[in-house]
Write a protein that holds these residues in place. Sequence first.
Motif, PDB file in Angstrom:
ATOM      1  N   MET A   1      -0.163  23.713 -46.791  1.00  0.00           N
ATOM      2  CA  MET A   1      -1.541  23.329 -47.079  1.00  0.00           C
ATOM      3  C   MET A   1      -2.159  24.321 -48.060  1.00  0.00           C
ATOM      4  SD  MET A   1      -2.203  20.609 -45.323  1.00  0.00           S
ATOM      5  CE  MET A   1      -3.997  20.595 -45.277  1.00  0.00           C
ATOM      6  N   SER A   2      -2.918  23.804 -48.997  1.00  0.00           N
ATOM      7  CA  SER A   2      -3.570  24.671 -49.969  1.00  0.00           C
ATOM      8  C   SER A   2      -4.752  25.378 -49.326  1.00  0.00           C
ATOM      9  CB  SER A   2      -4.061  23.847 -51.161  1.00  0.00           C
ATOM     10  OG  SER A   2      -4.880  24.603 -51.994  1.00  0.00           O
ATOM     11  N   GLU A   3      -4.918  26.658 -49.679  1.00  0.00           N
ATOM     12  CA  GLU A   3      -6.050  27.421 -49.179  1.00  0.00           C
ATOM     13  C   GLU A   3      -7.002  27.771 -50.313  1.00  0.00           C
ATOM     14  OE1 GLU A   3      -4.585  30.782 -47.108  1.00  0.00           O
ATOM     15  OE2 GLU A   3      -3.423  29.629 -45.666  1.00  0.00           O
ATOM     16  N   ILE A   4      -6.895  27.041 -51.434  1.00  0.00           N
ATOM     17  CA  ILE A   4      -7.720  27.347 -52.593  1.00  0.00           C
ATOM     18  C   ILE A   4      -9.194  27.205 -52.221  1.00  0.00           C
ATOM     19  CG2 ILE A   4      -7.731  24.999 -53.517  1.00  0.00           C
ATOM     20  CD1 ILE A   4      -7.411  26.312 -56.312  1.00  0.00           C
ATOM     21  N   GLY A   5     -10.003  28.131 -52.710  1.00  0.00           N
ATOM     22  CA  GLY A   5     -11.421  28.117 -52.437  1.00  0.00           C
ATOM     23  C   GLY A   5     -11.825  29.070 -51.333  1.00  0.00           C
ATOM     24  N   SER A   6     -10.873  29.498 -50.498  1.00  0.00           N
ATOM     25  CA  SER A   6     -11.169  30.429 -49.420  1.00  0.00           C
ATOM     26  C   SER A   6     -10.604  31.796 -49.766  1.00  0.00           C
ATOM     27  CB  SER A   6     -10.558  29.942 -48.107  1.00  0.00           C
ATOM     28  OG  SER A   6     -10.680  30.937 -47.124  1.00  0.00           O
ATOM     29  N   LEU A   7     -11.457  32.800 -49.675  1.00  0.00           N
ATOM     30  CA  LEU A   7     -11.021  34.168 -49.954  1.00  0.00           C
ATOM     31  C   LEU A   7     -10.714  34.931 -48.675  1.00  0.00           C
ATOM     32  CD1 LEU A   7     -13.402  35.130 -52.894  1.00  0.00           C
ATOM     33  CD2 LEU A   7     -10.978  34.591 -53.010  1.00  0.00           C
ATOM     34  N   ASP A   8     -10.648  34.239 -47.554  1.00  0.00           N
ATOM     35  CA  ASP A   8     -10.276  34.892 -46.303  1.00  0.00           C
ATOM     36  C   ASP A   8      -8.891  35.503 -46.455  1.00  0.00           C
ATOM     37  OD1 ASP A   8     -12.633  33.998 -45.268  1.00  0.00           O
ATOM     38  OD2 ASP A   8     -11.746  32.344 -44.128  1.00  0.00           O
ATOM     39  N   GLY A   9      -8.759  36.759 -46.084  1.00  0.00           N
ATOM     40  CA  GLY A   9      -7.471  37.438 -46.199  1.00  0.00           C
ATOM     41  C   GLY A   9      -7.238  38.090 -47.538  1.00  0.00           C
ATOM     42  N   LEU A  10      -8.208  38.012 -48.457  1.00  0.00           N
ATOM     43  CA  LEU A  10      -8.064  38.643 -49.772  1.00  0.00           C
ATOM     44  C   LEU A  10      -9.251  39.593 -49.998  1.00  0.00           C
ATOM     45  CD1 LEU A  10      -6.990  35.524 -51.888  1.00  0.00           C
ATOM     46  CD2 LEU A  10      -5.511  37.322 -50.967  1.00  0.00           C
ATOM     47  N   PRO A  11      -9.297  40.705 -49.261  1.00  0.00           N
ATOM     48  CA  PRO A  11     -10.481  41.561 -49.272  1.00  0.00           C
ATOM     49  C   PRO A  11     -10.709  42.304 -50.581  1.00  0.00           C
ATOM     50  CG  PRO A  11      -8.718  42.597 -48.017  1.00  0.00           C
ATOM     51  CD  PRO A  11      -8.256  41.208 -48.329  1.00  0.00           C
ATOM     52  N   HIS A  12      -9.688  42.459 -51.411  1.00  0.00           N
ATOM     53  CA  HIS A  12      -9.840  43.248 -52.633  1.00  0.00           C
ATOM     54  C   HIS A  12     -10.172  42.399 -53.863  1.00  0.00           C
ATOM     55  CE1 HIS A  12      -8.336  46.300 -50.087  1.00  0.00           C
ATOM     56  NE2 HIS A  12      -7.065  45.974 -50.184  1.00  0.00           N
ATOM     57  N   ILE A  13     -10.384  41.113 -53.655  1.00  0.00           N
ATOM     58  CA  ILE A  13     -10.599  40.202 -54.769  1.00  0.00           C
ATOM     59  C   ILE A  13     -12.066  40.126 -55.157  1.00  0.00           C
ATOM     60  CG2 ILE A  13     -10.599  37.742 -55.363  1.00  0.00           C
ATOM     61  CD1 ILE A  13      -7.901  39.059 -55.757  1.00  0.00           C
ATOM     62  N   ASP A  14     -12.339  40.160 -56.458  1.00  0.00           N
ATOM     63  CA  ASP A  14     -13.671  39.904 -56.994  1.00  0.00           C
ATOM     64  C   ASP A  14     -13.789  38.393 -57.193  1.00  0.00           C
ATOM     65  OD1 ASP A  14     -15.955  39.500 -58.480  1.00  0.00           O
ATOM     66  OD2 ASP A  14     -15.506  41.051 -59.967  1.00  0.00           O
ATOM     67  N   PRO A  15     -14.569  37.691 -56.374  1.00  0.00           N
ATOM     68  CA  PRO A  15     -14.605  36.233 -56.446  1.00  0.00           C
ATOM     69  C   PRO A  15     -15.098  35.696 -57.784  1.00  0.00           C
ATOM     70  CG  PRO A  15     -16.353  37.067 -55.029  1.00  0.00           C
ATOM     71  CD  PRO A  15     -15.456  38.227 -55.341  1.00  0.00           C
ATOM     72  N   GLU A  16     -15.840  36.516 -58.522  1.00  0.00           N
ATOM     73  CA  GLU A  16     -16.332  36.074 -59.823  1.00  0.00           C
ATOM     74  C   GLU A  16     -15.228  36.045 -60.870  1.00  0.00           C
ATOM     75  OE1 GLU A  16     -19.379  34.928 -60.417  1.00  0.00           O
ATOM     76  OE2 GLU A  16     -19.818  35.197 -58.282  1.00  0.00           O
ATOM     77  N   GLN A  17     -14.165  36.783 -60.617  1.00  0.00           N
ATOM     78  CA  GLN A  17     -13.107  36.918 -61.619  1.00  0.00           C
ATOM     79  C   GLN A  17     -11.808  36.224 -61.230  1.00  0.00           C
ATOM     80  OE1 GLN A  17     -13.913  38.046 -64.497  1.00  0.00           O
ATOM     81  NE2 GLN A  17     -15.953  38.632 -63.771  1.00  0.00           N
TER      82      GLN A  17
END
Length: 242
Positions: A1-17
Amino acid sequence: MSEIGSLDGLPHIDPEQLHPIDMGALAGPDAPQHPPRILVLYGSLRERSFSRLASEEAARLLRWYGCEVRTFNPSGLPLPDDAEADHPKVQELRQLAEWSEGMLWVSPERHGAMTGIMKTQIDWIPLALGGIRPTQGKTLAVMEVSGGSQSFNAVNQMRILGRWMRMVTIPNQSSVPKAFAEFDEAGRMRASPLYLRVVDVCEELVKFTWLIRGRSSYLTDRYSERVESAEAVSRRVNQPTH
């Protein structure tokens, strides 16, 4: 299943970039639209395996980018020629190779080279299997982890193997030096330029997979093989009757 759109589990990611993949810019309207199928291989069986931890970090990112990701556990895989091809672990690996449209290989560097565990997995994937080439035309990304200073021996070797397996190896790659310092106690990779490179590799692998998978059969259609096939047919049809 795709998890695109959710940043859960990606704490170091800048969502704007972190940008979703623009499939329309890479694949034509008649191209496959299902989530790219990515197989992840890692090259260590240690309880705290940094190649496995790096592969897990990459898998989280690949899923965010909309991929279906499966990871092969090499524990129990026999040495090449030390078992028959019907061994359950060999069959599992080969079925995953056929299922995949792209791969990510992550190996530790040991004695200046990829590990035997990594090479064993690749050696069990044949160039041809029942008339099907399970790796030809598929995308490949390579990454390595090292216990000491940064090195590129393992990724360079894996690039050679990828070419031999007729895979399309993406330009980007990742080498993580002093891996023991790059992962926290929970096994998550710390925020750093090295982590940013892992994100880059995953993004590029997904882009190249979208770009190539619908065209791989045409891109790998070779004159020499067409001629060989025609000659083989001619010999069979024109066999003497006496």
